[in-house]
Design an enzyme around this catalytic site. Sequence first.
Site, PDB file in Angstrom:
ATOM      1  N   ALA A  61      19.111  52.907  53.296  1.00 41.29           N
ATOM      2  CA  ALA A  61      20.532  52.572  53.414  1.00 41.29           C
ATOM      3  C   ALA A  61      21.357  53.840  53.518  1.00 41.29           C
ATOM      4  O   ALA A  61      20.815  54.940  53.630  1.00 41.29           O
ATOM      5  CB  ALA A  61      20.959  51.738  52.215  1.00 41.29           C
ATOM      6  N   ASN A  62      22.671  53.722  53.506  1.00 42.43           N
ATOM      7  CA  ASN A  62      23.554  54.891  53.478  1.00 42.43           C
ATOM      8  C   ASN A  62      24.720  54.612  52.536  1.00 42.43           C
ATOM      9  O   ASN A  62      24.822  53.523  51.977  1.00 42.43           O
ATOM     10  CB  ASN A  62      24.022  55.248  54.895  1.00 42.43           C
ATOM     11  CG  ASN A  62      24.836  54.135  55.516  1.00 42.43           C
ATOM     12  OD1 ASN A  62      25.915  53.794  55.050  1.00 42.43           O
ATOM     13  ND2 ASN A  62      24.292  53.528  56.569  1.00 42.43           N
ATOM     14  N   ARG A  63      25.587  55.583  52.359  1.00 45.83           N
ATOM     15  CA  ARG A  63      26.619  55.511  51.319  1.00 45.83           C
ATOM     16  C   ARG A  63      27.894  54.782  51.714  1.00 45.83           C
ATOM     17  O   ARG A  63      28.864  54.795  50.971  1.00 45.83           O
ATOM     18  CB  ARG A  63      26.977  56.930  50.854  1.00 45.83           C
ATOM     19  CG  ARG A  63      25.838  57.646  50.182  1.00 45.83           C
ATOM     20  CD  ARG A  63      26.301  58.977  49.625  1.00 45.83           C
ATOM     21  NE  ARG A  63      25.182  59.773  49.167  1.00 45.83           N
ATOM     22  CZ  ARG A  63      24.555  59.570  48.007  1.00 45.83           C
ATOM     23  NH1 ARG A  63      24.962  58.618  47.181  1.00 45.83           N
ATOM     24  NH2 ARG A  63      23.530  60.332  47.672  1.00 45.83           N
TER      25      ARG A  63
END
Length: 227
Positions: free
Chosen positions: A33-35
């Site tokens: 995932a990413n932030r």
Amino acid sequence: IEAALSGGPLTGRRIVVTSGPTHEPIDPVRYIANRSSGAQGTAIARALAGLGAEVVFVTGPARVPPPAGVQVVRVETAREMLEAVQAALPAEAAVFAAAVADWRVANAAGQKVKKDGSGKAPALEFAENTDILATVAQMGEGRPVLVIGFAAETHDVEAHARAKRARKACDWIVANDVSPGTGIMGGAENEVTLITGDGTETWPRLTKDEVAARLAARIARKLEAGA
Ligand code: CTP
Ligand code: CA
């Protein structure tokens, strides 16, 4: 519905907004995932709906809840997001605020990957995801008249954003500096540069809601002028 009844400047206009991160599975219990919190995309969808637009909000697993008054389509992966966007078209405008994973795990496993006792870590292989923004911006027939992308950069923001606008063939790019020191990723504020065919505008540091309100007003003006 309330906004539509109030007759805002975007009444009767259908607009697709993507938002949030995507999750790319490694196996049934793990993902990459990413932030992205989804805050800016959510604020834009809310602002557009507030001006009367019929918003289709295609969102990955975001940290903030979707706004009221929009049609929410929840997706997990970049591939699902592309399909959902294509299913939501035709639309008059499309805003691509999602932080789409650039790569998916090409060798994702159908069952949970187990340690094999050798002490060796498994190797992940990656494949590039289709660029949803570029795909829509480069559609022939049925292309939204206004296609807007984002460019999250950590250096040479304007140069990278201009190059992205040209490469993807979108109409506008909203560029921002997401370096850790700026506090923009995950924060309540944003500082953006809007790049259009007419030039470049740098907006002051504003709340994400204020950025959304300005952008929605600009979209309304453009569509009223016949894009
Ligand atoms: N985007 C998209 N689909 C992808 C990747 C990006 O729709 N598979 C969209 C984003 O929603 C954003 C714009 O493209 O509106 C730019 O995303 P960004 O990550 O800044 O650009 P990339 O082209 O992926 O380049 P890089 O990450 O290498 O800077
Ligand atoms: Ca990217």
